[in-house]
Design an enzyme around this catalytic site. Structure first.
Site, short mmCIF file in Angstrom:
data_model
loop_
_atom_site.label_atom_id
_atom_site.label_comp_id
_atom_site.label_asym_id
_atom_site.label_seq_id
_atom_site.Cartn_x
_atom_site.Cartn_y
_atom_site.Cartn_z
N VAL A 95 -37.01 -45.38 29.58
CA VAL A 95 -37.72 -44.12 29.38
C VAL A 95 -37.36 -43.20 30.54
O VAL A 95 -37.59 -43.55 31.70
CB VAL A 95 -39.25 -44.35 29.31
CG1 VAL A 95 -39.96 -43.06 28.92
CG2 VAL A 95 -39.59 -45.47 28.34
N ASP A 99 -39.83 -33.05 30.49
CA ASP A 99 -40.70 -31.94 30.88
C ASP A 99 -42.10 -32.03 30.28
O ASP A 99 -42.94 -31.17 30.54
CB ASP A 99 -40.07 -30.62 30.45
CG ASP A 99 -38.77 -30.34 31.18
OD1 ASP A 99 -38.64 -30.81 32.33
OD2 ASP A 99 -37.88 -29.69 30.59
N HIS A 102 -44.99 -36.89 27.43
CA HIS A 102 -44.55 -37.98 26.54
C HIS A 102 -44.11 -39.20 27.34
O HIS A 102 -44.41 -40.34 26.98
CB HIS A 102 -43.41 -37.48 25.64
CG HIS A 102 -42.95 -38.49 24.64
ND1 HIS A 102 -43.69 -38.83 23.54
CD2 HIS A 102 -41.83 -39.24 24.60
CE1 HIS A 102 -43.04 -39.75 22.84
NE2 HIS A 102 -41.90 -40.02 23.46
N ARG A 141 -29.27 -48.95 37.61
CA ARG A 141 -30.04 -50.18 37.42
C ARG A 141 -29.62 -50.96 36.17
O ARG A 141 -30.22 -51.98 35.84
CB ARG A 141 -31.54 -49.83 37.33
CG ARG A 141 -32.09 -49.36 38.65
CD ARG A 141 -33.37 -48.56 38.50
NE ARG A 141 -33.91 -48.17 39.81
CZ ARG A 141 -33.45 -47.16 40.54
NH1 ARG A 141 -32.45 -46.42 40.09
NH2 ARG A 141 -33.98 -46.89 41.72
#
Length: 167
Positions: A95, A99, A102, A141
């Site tokens: 995720v 802006d 959510h 990552r």
């Protein structure tokens, strides 16, 4: 034993699966942000194989997005195929902050849902969801300069699959 690069920059030992911990490892990957999530999934699969999990006991499934990981994990926990129970479930998603709020809702649903499944104690559900500010942080990552969080999640899954046999 082999090692992987931990995202804090150190080497992490890949644990070996105890013989009595045999079971299926189910990796559920969100298709959203596939460049990242598929790299995490591949890192998890690689570690499971290095740890001695038979390839036929590694099940890779996908769902549309990170929110759907919780429902899929709940179903996977109770699944048994050919008499083989679920040893651990790894949920993988990414995720990236935007802006709108959510990001916060999706992260909360995934984290809270995973925690609730773990509290039931049926099978461990490992949280392999990246929650990052930008794509570069995710790539770092997912096999980049900070290692692979999917590989780390697989190490956690092996430890937790072994855990009941240590009691």
């Amino acid at each position: 034993m082999s090692t992987i690069l931990n995202t804090n920059g150190t080497a992490l030992q890949v644990p070996q699966l105890m013989p009595q911990a045999d079971g299926r490892f189910i990796i559920i990957t969100a298709d959203w942000n596939p460049k990242v999530t598929y790299a995490l999934r591949d890192g998890a699969t690689d570690v499971l194989e290095k740890a001695g999990v038979k390839p036929e006991n590694i099940v890779c499934l996908s769902v549309p997005g990170t929110v759907e990981l919780v429902n899929a994990a709940a179903v996977a926990i109770d699944s048994v195929k050919n008499g083989m129970p679920t040893a651990a479930v790894i949920v993988i998603g990414c995720v990236i902050r935007g802006d709108t709020p959510h990001f916060d809702y999706v992260c909360q649903i995934a984290a809270q849902g995973t925690a609730e499944l773990n509290a039931k104690g049926k099978a461990p559900v490992i949280f392999g969801v990246l929650t990052v500010d930008n794509l570069q942080q995710a790539l770092d990552r997912a096999g980049g300069v900070l290692g692979n969080k999917g590989a780390e999640a697989a190490c956690a899954a092996i430890y937790m699959a072994n855990f009941p046999h240590l009691l």
